[in-house]
Motif scaffolding. Structure first.
Motif, mmCIF file in Angstrom:
data_model
loop_
_atom_site.group_PDB
_atom_site.id
_atom_site.type_symbol
_atom_site.label_atom_id
_atom_site.label_comp_id
_atom_site.label_asym_id
_atom_site.label_seq_id
_atom_site.Cartn_x
_atom_site.Cartn_y
_atom_site.Cartn_z
ATOM 1 N N ALA A 144 -37.011 -20.164 61.858
ATOM 2 C CA ALA A 144 -37.411 -19.566 60.579
ATOM 3 C C ALA A 144 -36.650 -18.800 60.153
ATOM 4 N N ALA A 145 -35.927 -17.895 60.570
ATOM 5 C CA ALA A 145 -34.696 -17.201 59.802
ATOM 6 C C ALA A 145 -33.889 -18.089 59.180
ATOM 7 N N ILE A 146 -33.266 -19.229 59.862
ATOM 8 C CA ILE A 146 -32.270 -20.050 58.993
ATOM 9 C C ILE A 146 -33.031 -20.584 57.738
ATOM 10 N N VAL A 147 -34.321 -20.883 58.074
ATOM 11 C CA VAL A 147 -35.264 -21.413 56.782
ATOM 12 C C VAL A 147 -34.976 -20.288 55.553
ATOM 13 N N ALA A 148 -35.227 -18.999 55.991
ATOM 14 C CA ALA A 148 -35.211 -18.006 55.039
ATOM 15 C C ALA A 148 -33.932 -17.676 54.311
ATOM 16 N N VAL A 149 -32.965 -17.772 55.365
ATOM 17 C CA VAL A 149 -31.579 -17.494 54.755
ATOM 18 C C VAL A 149 -31.090 -18.604 53.882
ATOM 19 N N VAL A 150 -31.613 -19.856 53.978
ATOM 20 C CA VAL A 150 -30.931 -20.971 53.088
ATOM 21 C C VAL A 150 -31.917 -20.766 51.856
ATOM 22 N N THR A 151 -33.079 -20.418 52.030
ATOM 23 C CA THR A 151 -33.939 -20.134 50.892
ATOM 24 C C THR A 151 -33.348 -19.008 49.942
ATOM 25 N N VAL A 152 -32.806 -17.947 50.725
ATOM 26 C CA VAL A 152 -32.143 -16.742 49.558
ATOM 27 C C VAL A 152 -30.846 -17.588 49.036
ATOM 28 N N HIS A 153 -30.279 -18.192 49.654
ATOM 29 C CA HIS A 153 -28.922 -18.890 49.026
ATOM 30 C C HIS A 153 -29.354 -19.915 47.798
ATOM 31 N N VAL A 154 -30.638 -20.629 48.070
ATOM 32 C CA VAL A 154 -30.836 -21.558 46.981
ATOM 33 C C VAL A 154 -31.325 -20.599 46.009
ATOM 34 N N VAL A 155 -31.930 -19.606 45.925
ATOM 35 C CA VAL A 155 -32.590 -18.854 44.752
ATOM 36 C C VAL A 155 -31.297 -18.034 44.080
ATOM 37 N N LEU A 156 -30.361 -17.659 44.825
ATOM 38 C CA LEU A 156 -29.212 -17.127 44.364
ATOM 39 C C LEU A 156 -28.404 -18.116 43.445
ATOM 40 N N ALA A 157 -28.092 -19.422 44.075
ATOM 41 C CA ALA A 157 -27.368 -20.294 43.343
ATOM 42 C C ALA A 157 -28.332 -20.683 41.990
ATOM 43 N N LEU A 158 -29.616 -20.721 41.984
ATOM 44 C CA LEU A 158 -30.255 -21.108 40.795
ATOM 45 C C LEU A 158 -30.288 -19.977 39.757
ATOM 46 N N PHE A 159 -30.271 -18.841 40.414
ATOM 47 C CA PHE A 159 -30.145 -17.532 39.381
ATOM 48 C C PHE A 159 -28.855 -17.726 38.551
ATOM 49 N N VAL A 160 -27.620 -17.898 39.403
ATOM 50 C CA VAL A 160 -26.243 -18.074 38.893
ATOM 51 C C VAL A 160 -26.512 -19.132 37.730
ATOM 52 N N TYR A 161 -26.864 -20.298 38.215
ATOM 53 C CA TYR A 161 -26.924 -21.406 37.484
ATOM 54 C C TYR A 161 -27.523 -21.068 35.877
ATOM 55 N N VAL A 162 -28.781 -20.469 36.030
ATOM 56 C CA VAL A 162 -29.819 -20.094 34.902
ATOM 57 C C VAL A 162 -28.984 -19.239 33.889
ATOM 58 N N ALA A 163 -28.209 -18.135 34.732
ATOM 59 C CA ALA A 163 -27.623 -17.051 34.000
ATOM 60 C C ALA A 163 -26.408 -17.330 33.398
ATOM 61 N N TRP A 164 -25.657 -18.477 34.005
ATOM 62 C CA TRP A 164 -24.557 -19.105 33.219
ATOM 63 C C TRP A 164 -24.969 -19.978 32.222
ATOM 64 N N SER A 165 -26.075 -20.704 32.165
ATOM 65 C CA SER A 165 -26.360 -21.476 31.024
ATOM 66 C C SER A 165 -26.893 -20.702 30.038
ATOM 67 N N GLU A 166 -27.681 -19.817 30.255
ATOM 68 C CA GLU A 166 -28.024 -18.942 29.529
ATOM 69 C C GLU A 166 -27.090 -18.009 28.694
ATOM 70 N N GLY A 167 -26.232 -17.441 29.351
ATOM 71 C CA GLY A 167 -24.964 -16.861 28.893
ATOM 72 C C GLY A 167 -24.415 -17.645 27.762
ATOM 73 N N SER A 168 -24.013 -18.864 28.144
ATOM 74 C CA SER A 168 -22.969 -19.739 27.383
ATOM 75 C C SER A 168 -23.773 -20.124 26.417
ATOM 76 N N ARG A 169 -25.155 -20.414 26.349
ATOM 77 C CA ARG A 169 -25.974 -20.829 25.035
ATOM 78 C C ARG A 169 -25.977 -19.783 23.945
ATOM 79 N N GLN A 170 -26.003 -18.488 24.410
ATOM 80 C CA GLN A 170 -26.044 -17.142 23.616
ATOM 81 C C GLN A 170 -24.731 -17.097 22.956
#
Length: 86
Positions: free
Chosen positions: A53-79
């Motif tokens: 279950a800890a492995i699932v939580a760690v993988v989830t944190v990494h997925v959320v961070l990757a999504l945040f970086v992607y959204v921030a990058w695309s929002e920044g380049s759009r602006q």
């Protein structure tokens, strides 16, 4: 001035959304996967279910961070492109 304020609001909204995801999603998936998947369906022991279950939580944190970086990058380049056209 107004466009800059809208940009700040959009950025803050994105940050708050991903902060809420970062808090709730890993914790929720930790406890639900531990109880329902690893102990319930797979019949693992308490010690093993904590580990997986800890492995699932760690993988989830990494997925959320990757999504945040992607959204921030695309929002920044759009602006940047919108500001560049003015």
């Amino acid at each position: 001035y107004f466009r800059n304020e809208g940009s700040l609001t959009s950025t803050l909204r994105t940050l708050l959304f991903f902060t809420a995801l970062m808090i709730t999603l890993p914790v929720g998936l930790y406890f639900s996967s531990k109880a329902y998947i690893f102990e319930g369906s797979l019949g693992m022991s308490d010690r093993d279910s904590y580990f997986y279950a800890a492995i699932v939580a760690v993988v989830t944190v990494h997925v959320v961070l990757a999504l945040f970086v992607y959204v921030a990058w695309s929002e920044g380049s759009r602006q940047w492109r919108e500001g560049k056209q003015d």
